[in-house]
Design an enzyme around this catalytic site. Structure first.
Site, PDB file in Angstrom:
ATOM      1  N   CYS A  79       0.827  -1.211   0.000  1.00 43.42           N
ATOM      2  CA  CYS A  79       0.000   0.000   0.000  1.00 43.42           C
ATOM      3  C   CYS A  79       0.866   1.267   0.000  1.00 43.42           C
ATOM      4  O   CYS A  79       1.478   1.595  -1.006  1.00 43.42           O
ATOM      5  CB  CYS A  79      -0.967  -0.027   1.180  1.00 43.42           C
ATOM      6  SG  CYS A  79      -2.317   1.167   1.023  1.00 43.42           S
ATOM      7  N   HIS A 167      -3.839  -5.101   0.555  1.00 40.38           N
ATOM      8  CA  HIS A 167      -3.326  -5.614   1.831  1.00 40.38           C
ATOM      9  C   HIS A 167      -3.447  -7.135   1.874  1.00 40.38           C
ATOM     10  O   HIS A 167      -4.522  -7.667   2.174  1.00 40.38           O
ATOM     11  CB  HIS A 167      -4.095  -4.994   3.008  1.00 40.38           C
ATOM     12  CG  HIS A 167      -3.801  -3.550   3.226  1.00 40.38           C
ATOM     13  ND1 HIS A 167      -2.775  -3.117   4.035  1.00 40.38           N
ATOM     14  CD2 HIS A 167      -4.387  -2.437   2.722  1.00 40.38           C
ATOM     15  CE1 HIS A 167      -2.742  -1.786   4.028  1.00 40.38           C
ATOM     16  NE2 HIS A 167      -3.713  -1.352   3.248  1.00 40.38           N
ATOM     17  N   GLU A 169      -2.299  -9.034   4.114  1.00 42.34           N
ATOM     18  CA  GLU A 169      -2.300  -9.512   5.499  1.00 42.34           C
ATOM     19  C   GLU A 169      -3.693  -9.637   6.094  1.00 42.34           C
ATOM     20  O   GLU A 169      -3.863 -10.282   7.143  1.00 42.34           O
ATOM     21  CB  GLU A 169      -1.443  -8.594   6.375  1.00 42.34           C
ATOM     22  CG  GLU A 169      -1.996  -7.210   6.619  1.00 42.34           C
ATOM     23  CD  GLU A 169      -1.622  -6.186   5.559  1.00 42.34           C
ATOM     24  OE1 GLU A 169      -1.692  -4.977   5.840  1.00 42.34           O
ATOM     25  OE2 GLU A 169      -1.250  -6.595   4.438  1.00 42.34           O
TER      26      GLU A 169
END
Length: 509
Positions: A79, A167, A169
């Site tokens: 990001c 993202h 994660e």
């Protein structure tokens, strides 16, 4: 030498989540502020640049010196990190109609890129960025796009640097774990040897080397962290460990004796100190939450110092500090705001000429539990919900009295026991009861009552940083409410807290 991944934190709400996902792959990692991080060493297998609430075009945007990282070790920029590399290389990043929030789907995936091994076309990802990459330098090669954003991911030719505007994660990125694993295994070539067993072996060796023949004092609370720390230290130094467990009068019902009984079977020396009157006296007339915490902390230090003085040979003070405590002490942008203070044994090491030893400072809470299981600790200790350091003192809103503590202990015991009996205790992250500073009209038999109100709280979380209220069955809540009102004299109303964190906190004070 433990191989590791270095994570540079630009202030993202997801930075700890990146670390947790890396460690779920049995790879050790450390988080450091973007402006203060160590140079990569032989043990550094790769670097991850986190997201950020800032725009790369902000005047005070975080801009680290990456000259000794880029091209030297594998890099995954996420990001803000992805946008930062573009801007630093002369590309163009700006706000535009192409910005994305929420779910998106990958298109035009470069399946020859090792980052996307096993990731199918159309894979769902999670976006959270106001800026987007409009122009990128000639050495940058696209590796994925979405319907709205062409430069969703790229690699830099001639170096092992990869970047993503989404993202990986977060849970909503369907193959995000696979992407992170590919970075760790296919690009960084990690050995994945960060296991509880290896941690115990290394930690015990380090403790023996650090402590030598000296004695260690540990302030035991009966919680997961201090219990695991005690067993690790005992494994390393045996009888040279002296644990002190202080009953501040604010523990759960029967907790003082339960904890002492638990450690009897482990051959660990624990001195129990009953000091409730001292704490009640210090709290008399105190209602402000911070003032209560400070009074509890000050009294704890006084009691602990008095008891620790009995062990004149001790040269170390052990603490159950875990990794989130370490991270939060190094804020990304100046001093962080204090939401609440917690008492610990701060000040004692210097005052008593003791050195601090923190065997768990590299671990997250879930890792502490896994280490505890590898050490053979019983589930009744490892699976306990987190409990605040000041105990029931911050679950009694307003002034604390022995009568209020007794009421809340009974309410809490009924609630927690019911969660266990119904098989719900292990399904929520933390639960507890709060005694409110209001009285409520009620009717019991033919009599009108005017008694206390208690609130029940249960939350779902992974690490306490964020939490959602637990959807406990209505029938269960009805039974618990009925039992509390029938059995606890002084309570005639029970409410259930349905607030999430943020904006609320888990505890009420």
């Amino acid at each position: 030498m433990q191989e590791s991944i270095l994570i540079l934190d630009f202030g993202s709400q997801y930075t700890q989540l990146i670390a947790r996902k890396v460690r779920e792959n049995n790879v050790y990692c450390q988080i450091h502020p973007y402006h203060h991080f160590p140079a990569p060493g032989p043990e550094t297998k790769g670097v991850i640049l986190s997201g950020s609430p800032y725009s790369v075009n902000d005047p005070d945007a975080p801009v680290p010196d990456l000259s000794h990282i880029l091209g030297k070790v594998p890099v995954l920029a996420i990001c803000y990190g992805a946008q930062l590399l573009v801007k630093l290389s002369g590309g163009k990043v700006a706000s535009s109609n192409s910005r994305e929030y929420g779910r998106a789907n990958l298109t035009r995936i470069d399946h020859d890129c090792p980052l996307f091994k096993g990731v199918p076309d159309g894979s769902q990802v999670w976006m959270s960025h106001g800026d987007t990459i409009l122009e990128y330098p000639g050495s940058f090669r696209l590796i994925c796009s979405t319907a709205d954003v062409e430069a969703c991911g790229y690699r830099i030719e001639g170096q092992p640097t990869y970047a993503l505007q989404f993202h990986p994660e977060v849970y909503h990125s369907a193959h995000g774990f696979d992407i992170l694993r590919n970075f760790l295994m296919e690009i960084c070539h990690c050995q994945a040897d960060w296991t509880p067993e290896n941690f115990v072996k290394t930690c015990v060796e380090d403790l023996r080397e650090t402590i030598g023949q000296e004695a260690v004092i540990l302030g035991l609370s009966g919680g997961v962290d201090s219990s695991v720390a005690a067993v690790l230290l005992h494994k390393a130094i045996g009888k040279k460990l002296h644990c002190i467990f202080v009953d501040n009068g604010l523990l759960r019902k029967n907790e003082f004796q339960d904890v002492l009984d638990s450690f009897k079977g482990m051959d660990i020396e624990v001195e129990g100190v009953q000091a409730a009157p001292l704490f009640y006296n210090a709290l008399q007339g105190v209602s402000d939450p911070e003032a209560k915490r400070k009074a509890i902390g000050k009294t704890f230090i006084e009691v602990f110092e008095s008891e620790a003085g009995k062990f004149e040979s001790a040269r170390f003070l052990a603490q159950g500090t875990i990794y989130p405590d370490v991270i939060e002490s190094a804020p990304v942008k100046g001093p962080s705001q204090t939401i609440k203070s917690h008492h610990n044994v701060g000040g004692l090491p210097e005052k008593m000429n003791l050195k601090v030893v923190e065997p768990l400072r590299a671990l997250f809470k879930d890792e502490v539990r896994r280490v505890g299981r590898s050490l053979g600790l019983p589930s009744r200790l490892l699976d306990r919900h987190p409990f605040p350091g000041p105990g029931l003192g911050i679950r009694i809103i307003g002034e604390i009295t022995p009568r209020k503590v007794a009421i809340l202990q009974e309410v809490d015991a009924i609630y927690i026991n019911a969660l266990r009996q119904e098989g719900l205790y292990g399904k929520v992250w933390q639960a507890g009861a709060i005694l409110l500073p209001v009285q409520s009209v009620g009717v019991m038999g033919d009599e009108r009552t005017y008694e206390q109100v208690v609130a029940l709280r249960a939350v779902d979380s992974t690490d306490g940083m964020t939490a959602d209220w637990s959807r406990l069955p209505y029938e269960f809540l009805a039974r618990v409410s009925n039992e509390i009102i029938n059995k606890v004299k002084g309570v005639n109303r029970v409410v259930y807290d349905i607030s999430s964190k943020p904006p609320s906190t888990i505890e009420w004070e």
